[in-house]
Design an enzyme around this catalytic site. Structure first.
Site, PDB file in Angstrom:
ATOM      1  N   SER A   1      -1.128  16.898 -11.312  1.00 22.14           N
ATOM      2  CA  SER A   1      -1.644  16.641 -12.656  1.00 22.14           C
ATOM      3  C   SER A   1      -2.196  17.960 -13.182  1.00 22.14           C
ATOM      4  O   SER A   1      -2.888  18.687 -12.470  1.00 22.14           O
ATOM      5  CB  SER A   1      -2.745  15.583 -12.634  1.00 22.14           C
ATOM      6  OG  SER A   1      -3.425  15.574 -13.886  1.00 22.14           O
TER       7      SER A   1
ATOM      8  N   ASP B   1       0.828  -1.200   0.000  1.00 28.16           N
ATOM      9  CA  ASP B   1       0.000   0.000   0.000  1.00 28.16           C
ATOM     10  C   ASP B   1       0.866   1.256   0.000  1.00 28.16           C
ATOM     11  O   ASP B   1       1.413   1.631   1.042  1.00 28.16           O
ATOM     12  CB  ASP B   1      -0.902  -0.036   1.242  1.00 28.16           C
ATOM     13  CG  ASP B   1      -1.803   1.178   1.328  1.00 28.16           C
ATOM     14  OD1 ASP B   1      -1.942   1.907   0.320  1.00 28.16           O
ATOM     15  OD2 ASP B   1      -2.369   1.404   2.411  1.00 28.16           O
TER      16      ASP B   1
END
Ligand SMILES: *[C@@H]1O[C@H](CO)[C@@H](O)[C@H](O)[C@H]1NC(C)=O
Ligand SMILES: *[C@@H]1O[C@H](CO)[C@@H](O)[C@H](O)[C@H]1NC(C)=O
Ligand SMILES: *[C@@H]1O[C@H](CO)[C@@H](O)[C@H](O)[C@H]1NC(C)=O
Ligand SMILES: *[C@@H]1O[C@H](CO)[C@@H](O)[C@H](O)[C@H]1NC(C)=O
Length: 445
Positions: free
Chosen positions: A306, A142
């Site tokens: 982004s 994870d």
């Protein structure tokens, strides 16, 4: 939105505390944009994911469940309508009962314990050896958390739902870390916590001695109901580790100094085993060049920027700058709602069915356009087929008319988008420690 005693809240408590520091890293050359195979004489290793051995997931509602799990993982309040939908679903499926004791028969209702369904691609498990002699557990790697915790001989038996446990007494190298404890709790009330041992941990042949292994003395039902998942290996930054009073280093932080290159790579695949590599980059796993982007580690996550997105063949990028984290432990791609809305606006019949399905759904008959995340100059293309996540009103895609989207909205007010497996399995991803950065490359799909 509310953060309860979420992972983030718990972790940020520790931001103010000084970290146990790793031994200084050997100075290594910059990786540059092209792969390198190590010639430094360090160790490299490669491990394969194992497919779920007890995959029975409730078919219906898995999209809603995946979203709920992402919400709860980050300590976000699950919207009431989603919660009540899930509640209804679980009752309907008979999953609100005792999770049972590890009946491995696929048809078994006890196998369906997965109130958090073990849907395919919902998580990726890897074998990890702990202790002396080694005990193998299948752990969820994870990159969105930093605790290595396991079901163990200290976990009350009524909380163990078929998981393989770490038997502490049977390991001659297990040592209690006196006075230490760990505790993660999530927005929906799910949690795990317990004691801390140090023991020998090996992944793919790389061994860390005295790795902090967090033994669960209490796990919530959501964990009990994931029979395949014997625990987690946190691969975010050690500042998020919840062990107190002294935070512990992640396996990667401990192993990094021994690796040929201070990095690991994720090559997750759709519906088949992929792999993580530690210490080297395998040039057969991607096409062309790797683009490296900066990582902002201040929150302890693999956080990047982004700049926007494209839908399908469109040559126009829609500018929509947002912060995002690369999180192998989250199933879906969770983006700001205006982006999710803009994507589904391109799909005839798509609606945000929060009350009835838990998020964006669309007619299964539609061929979905790709979604391209613009990250720096790099266009990360997610094929449309990855965005058709699950059937809503049938057991298979073939008999469903409504399907659940692999792109969904991140909880309102959440500080960043969560780029989970729907995104990551479309890419070859380098998680570079030391001078931290992320590398992304296209790969054969
Ligand atoms: C497991 O489940 C199967 C199918 O329901 C059942 O036939 C079998 O008796 C169960 N085994 C145990 C040990 O409960
Ligand atoms: C285990 O966790 C639950 C829910 O977080 C909590 O109510 C309970 O007190 C805990 N039990 C122990 C023994 O710590
Ligand atoms: C890094 O992220 C934090 C938290 O999201 C933000 O406050 C900070 O401005 C970011 N730093 C840079 C250089 O972008
Ligand atoms: C996108 O481009 C591909 C290849 O040029 C083409 O086959 C496909 O039909 C196009 N899709 C759309 C929606 O225009």
């Amino acid at each position: 939105m509310r953060f309860h005693h979420g992972a983030i809240a718990a972790a940020s408590f520790f931001l103010t505390q000084s970290l146990v520091s790793a031994a200084p890293l050997e100075k290594r050359g910059s990786l540059g944009p092209v792969f390198e195979i190590s010639t430094l004489g360090g160790l490299t290793f490669k491990i394969s994911q194992v497919p779920n051995k007890k995959f029975y997931g409730a078919r219906k509602g898995r999209g809603a469940m995946a979203i709920a799990r992402a919400y709860s993982k980050y300590g976000a309040a699950i919207p009431d309508d989603l919660l009540s939908y899930i509640q209804k679903l679980l009752e309907e499926l008979g999953l609100l009962q005792n999770p049972g004791s590890g009946n491995d028969t696929a048809a078994s209702p006890q196998g369906e314990v997965a109130a958090t369904p073990q849907m395919f691609d919902s998580e990726y498990l890897c074998p990890v050896q702990i202790g002396t002699p080694p005990q193998t557990l299948n752990l969820d790697f994870d990159t969105g958390s930093s605790d290595l915790w396991v079901f163990s001989s200290e976990t009350p038996s009524n909380q163990v739902g078929g998981q393989t446990i770490y038997n502490i007494q049977q390991s001659s190298t297990a040592k209690i870390l006196a006075g230490a404890s760990w505790d993660i709790s999530y927005g929906d009330g799910s949690s795990s916590g317990g004691n801390v041992y140090t023991d020998t941990v090996s992944i793919g042949g790389i061994t860390v001695e005295q790795q902090a292994v967090e033994s669960a003395t209490n796990v919530s039902l959501a964990f009990t109901q994931r029979p395949d998942t014997d625990g987690l290996v946190g691969l975010a930054f050690s500042k998020l580790n919840t062990v107190r009073p002294t935070q512990q280093l992640t396996f990667f932080d401990n192993a990094m100094r021994d690796l040929a290159l201070p990095l690991f790579t994720a090559n997750l695949k759709a519906s088949e085993p992929g792999n993580y590599n530690f210490g080297f980059i395998d040039p057969t796993e991607f096409n062309g060049q790797i683009t490296y982007i900066p990582v902002n580690t201040s929150s302890g996550f693999w956080q990047f920027t982004s700049e926007g997105f494209k839908v399908g063949n469109s040559s126009t990028m829609v500018a929509a700058t947002h912060q995002a984290i690369a999180d192998t432990g989250t199933t879906l791609l969770l983006v700001p709602d205006d982006i999710a809305a803009a994507y589904y606006a391109q799909i005839p019949g798509a609606v945000n069915a929060a009350q009835t399905a838990g998020g964006y759904v669309f007619p299964c008959s539609v061929t979905l356009p790709s979604y391209t995340a613009m990250i720096g100059s790099y266009p990360a293309v997610i094929p449309g087929k990855f965005i058709n996540f699950a059937p809503v009103d049938g057991n298979t895609f073939a008999d469903a008319t409504t399907c659940f989207g692999g792109i969904q909205a991140v909880p309102a007010g959440f500080p960043f988008a969560i780029y989970g497996d729907v995104f990551l399995k479309s890419q070859f991803v380098v998680f570079q420690g030391g001078e931290t950065q992320l590398g992304l490359a296209p790969k054969p799909i």
